[in-house]
Design an enzyme around this catalytic site. Structure first.
Site, PDB file in Angstrom:
ATOM      1  N   ASN A   1       0.804  -1.209   0.150  1.00 19.39           N
ATOM      2  CA  ASN A   1       0.054  -0.110  -0.030  1.00 19.39           C
ATOM      3  C   ASN A   1       1.048   1.334  -0.101  1.00 19.39           C
ATOM      4  OD1 ASN A   1      -1.517   2.262   0.872  1.00 19.39           O
ATOM      5  ND2 ASN A   1      -3.102   0.769   1.599  1.00 19.39           N
TER       6      ASN A   1
ATOM      7  N   ASP B   1      -0.207   4.496   0.083  1.00 22.80           N
ATOM      8  CA  ASP B   1      -0.888   5.718   0.550  1.00 22.80           C
ATOM      9  C   ASP B   1      -0.160   6.615   1.276  1.00 22.80           C
ATOM     10  OD1 ASP B   1      -3.356   4.368  -0.459  1.00 22.80           O
ATOM     11  OD2 ASP B   1      -4.184   4.017   1.457  1.00 22.80           O
ATOM     12  N   HIS B   2       0.681   6.139   1.943  1.00 19.28           N
ATOM     13  CA  HIS B   2       1.568   7.116   2.751  1.00 19.28           C
ATOM     14  C   HIS B   2       2.835   7.828   2.481  1.00 19.28           C
ATOM     15  CE1 HIS B   2      -1.368   6.866   5.841  1.00 19.28           C
ATOM     16  NE2 HIS B   2      -1.314   5.657   5.860  1.00 19.28           N
TER      17      HIS B   2
ATOM     18  N   ARG C   1       3.221  18.796   2.136  1.00 22.79           N
ATOM     19  CA  ARG C   1       3.864  20.065   1.550  1.00 22.79           C
ATOM     20  C   ARG C   1       3.459  20.917   0.217  1.00 22.79           C
ATOM     21  NH1 ARG C   1      10.363  21.287   2.178  1.00 22.79           N
ATOM     22  NH2 ARG C   1      10.558  23.203   1.179  1.00 22.79           N
TER      23      ARG C   1
ATOM     24  N   HIS D   1      -5.859   3.718  -1.487  1.00 25.23           N
ATOM     25  CA  HIS D   1      -7.123   3.950  -0.861  1.00 25.23           C
ATOM     26  C   HIS D   1      -7.441   5.201  -1.230  1.00 25.23           C
ATOM     27  CE1 HIS D   1      -9.644   3.947   3.000  1.00 25.23           C
ATOM     28  NE2 HIS D   1     -10.427   4.346   1.869  1.00 25.23           N
TER      29      HIS D   1
ATOM     30  N   ARG E   1      -9.576   7.930  -0.649  1.00 27.71           N
ATOM     31  CA  ARG E   1     -10.610   8.324   0.472  1.00 27.71           C
ATOM     32  C   ARG E   1     -11.486   9.414   0.068  1.00 27.71           C
ATOM     33  NH1 ARG E   1      -9.143   6.385   6.047  1.00 27.71           N
ATOM     34  NH2 ARG E   1     -10.667   7.602   6.507  1.00 27.71           N
TER      35      ARG E   1
ATOM     36  N   ARG F   1      -7.266  12.596   1.660  1.00 26.21           N
ATOM     37  CA  ARG F   1      -6.306  12.849   2.493  1.00 26.21           C
ATOM     38  C   ARG F   1      -4.733  12.340   1.891  1.00 26.21           C
ATOM     39  NH1 ARG F   1      -7.630   9.791   8.107  1.00 26.21           N
ATOM     40  NH2 ARG F   1      -9.653  10.806   7.724  1.00 26.21           N
ATOM     41  N   HIS F   2      -4.675  11.372   1.105  1.00 22.00           N
ATOM     42  CA  HIS F   2      -3.394  11.037   0.524  1.00 22.00           C
ATOM     43  C   HIS F   2      -3.545  10.789  -0.708  1.00 22.00           C
ATOM     44  CE1 HIS F   2      -5.334   7.400   1.859  1.00 22.00           C
ATOM     45  NE2 HIS F   2      -5.236   7.688   3.220  1.00 22.00           N
TER      46      HIS F   2
ATOM     47  N   GLU G   1      -8.440   0.466  -2.728  1.00 20.37           N
ATOM     48  CA  GLU G   1      -9.548   0.380  -1.685  1.00 20.37           C
ATOM     49  C   GLU G   1     -10.364   1.460  -1.535  1.00 20.37           C
ATOM     50  OE1 GLU G   1      -7.360   0.600   2.161  1.00 20.37           O
ATOM     51  OE2 GLU G   1      -6.681  -1.377   1.876  1.00 20.37           O
TER      52      GLU G   1
ATOM     53  N   THR H   1      -6.941   6.170  10.454  1.00 17.76           N
ATOM     54  CA  THR H   1      -6.862   5.027   9.716  1.00 17.76           C
ATOM     55  C   THR H   1      -7.973   4.096   9.626  1.00 17.76           C
ATOM     56  OG1 THR H   1      -5.194   3.267   9.037  1.00 17.76           O
ATOM     57  CG2 THR H   1      -5.675   3.510  11.258  1.00 17.76           C
ATOM     58  N   THR H   2      -8.011   2.971   8.809  1.00 14.97           N
ATOM     59  CA  THR H   2      -9.165   2.109   8.887  1.00 14.97           C
ATOM     60  C   THR H   2      -9.328   1.554  10.263  1.00 14.97           C
ATOM     61  OG1 THR H   2      -8.976   1.829   6.753  1.00 14.97           O
ATOM     62  CG2 THR H   2     -10.505   0.346   8.097  1.00 14.97           C
TER      63      THR H   2
ATOM     64  N   GLU I   1     -10.683  -9.982   3.016  1.00 16.16           N
ATOM     65  CA  GLU I   1      -9.406  -9.677   3.602  1.00 16.16           C
ATOM     66  C   GLU I   1      -9.740  -9.528   5.189  1.00 16.16           C
ATOM     67  OE1 GLU I   1      -6.157  -6.241   3.789  1.00 16.16           O
ATOM     68  OE2 GLU I   1      -7.060  -6.445   2.008  1.00 16.16           O
TER      69      GLU I   1
ATOM     70  N   HIS J   1      -3.591  -4.926   7.919  1.00 12.86           N
ATOM     71  CA  HIS J   1      -3.536  -3.890   8.637  1.00 12.86           C
ATOM     72  C   HIS J   1      -2.678  -4.081  10.104  1.00 12.86           C
ATOM     73  CE1 HIS J   1      -5.690  -0.198   9.507  1.00 12.86           C
ATOM     74  NE2 HIS J   1      -5.391  -0.436  10.722  1.00 12.86           N
ATOM     75  N   GLY J   2      -1.495  -3.056   9.914  1.00 14.50           N
ATOM     76  CA  GLY J   2      -0.825  -3.159  11.051  1.00 14.50           C
ATOM     77  C   GLY J   2       0.507  -4.092  11.273  1.00 14.50           C
TER      78      GLY J   2
ATOM     79  N   GLY K   1       1.333  -1.660   4.291  1.00  9.94           N
ATOM     80  CA  GLY K   1       1.535  -0.213   3.756  1.00  9.94           C
ATOM     81  C   GLY K   1       2.262   0.408   4.686  1.00  9.94           C
ATOM     82  N   HIS K   2       1.604   1.070   5.766  1.00 12.08           N
ATOM     83  CA  HIS K   2       2.218   2.138   6.492  1.00 12.08           C
ATOM     84  C   HIS K   2       3.696   1.613   7.114  1.00 12.08           C
ATOM     85  CE1 HIS K   2       2.692   4.381  10.252  1.00 12.08           C
ATOM     86  NE2 HIS K   2       2.231   5.272   9.691  1.00 12.08           N
TER      87      HIS K   2
END
Length: 246
Positions: A10, A12-13, A21, A46, A48, A52-53, A73, A103-104, A154, A194-195, A216-217
């Site tokens: 993922n 996203d971040h 910025r 994702h 959203r 936001r990303h 996503e 986050t989710t 998932e 997730h996580g 991802g993160h």
């Protein structure tokens, strides 16, 4: 049982950092290309409601500029359905979404929203988009996903990753193990995510009914220290070792 465990990355971040910025750097599409070169099997993004990303233009570029499948996503909203049907990603994972969350925070309540979700699964599937439902490791939610016609679930691994004691961690892991087996037994393809990170991925990777992990993160954060390629190579090595040493 699945000998090979796919990895979805993922990105996203990367977009989160870009948006902090403004401008175009760092580029999430470049991150997706690097992930593919490092051995990722799929890329997840994702889109959203609040953007936001990931932005819409990122989805267009990801669809056109990467050589591995794109997993979109998305929340179950008319706007996101329209976008998915316009760009036709390889897969769409339907997730719960609340504007104020960072986050989710958990899985979909398919049972409580069955009639509402039915249209989304049908419309996406009619365009040959592989539909996945992001859910808690609970048998009744798995049954609802099956009845809904989604071919993939998932399992949310956040509670397992965030467990503070060994008893709690073992309890959450057992739920995932049993749910993955149950899902496979009734004919669903099972993913998890997730996580997950270096310290938590191997017990999940040992569950042979799971055929794809989405991470991802953690990988994007770790890439600050080691680079994205090295972070992905290490997580892949941990996944591979877990599968080979059952």
């Amino acid at each position: 049982m699945n000998d090979y465990l796919r990895l979805g990355v993922n990105i996203d971040h990367v977009a989160t950092i870009r948006n902090a910025r403004g401008g175009e750097h760092p580029d999430p599409v470049k991150a997706a290309q690097l992930a593919a070169a490092a051995g990722a099997d799929t890329v997840t993004a994702h889109l959203r409601e609040d953007r936001r990303h990931i932005f819409d233009k990122d989805i267009i570029r990801l669809r056109n500029e990467i050589d591995i499948p794109l997993n979109l996503e998305m929340a179950a909203t008319e706007e996101m359905l329209k976008i998915a049907l316009l760009y036709i990603p390889h897969a769409a994972c339907i997730v719960p979404e609340k504007r104020e969350e960072r986050t989710t925070e958990g899985g979909l309540n398919i049972i409580g929203n069955y009639n509402y979700l039915e249209k989304f699964v049908k419309n996406l599937s009619n365009k040959d988009i592989r539909v996945s439902m992001f859910i808690e490791p609970e048998h009744d939610q798995i049954d609802a996903a099956k009845k809904l016609g989604a071919p993939v679930i998932e399992l949310h691994t956040g509670k397992y990753c965030n467990a503070t004691g060994q008893i709690e961690k073992d309890r959450e892991l057992k739920k995932i193990i049993l749910s993955a087996k149950y899902a496979t037994d009734i004919g669903l393809e099972c993913h998890a995510g997730h996580g997950l990170g270096f310290d938590t991925v191997q017990p999940i990777a040992r569950i042979q009914e799971i055929c794809e992990l989405n991470i991802g993160h953690f990988l994007i954060g770790e890439s600050i220290f080691s680079g994205l390629e090295q972070a992905i190579l290490r997580i892949r090595s941990l996944m591979k070792n877990a599968r080979e040493n059952l």
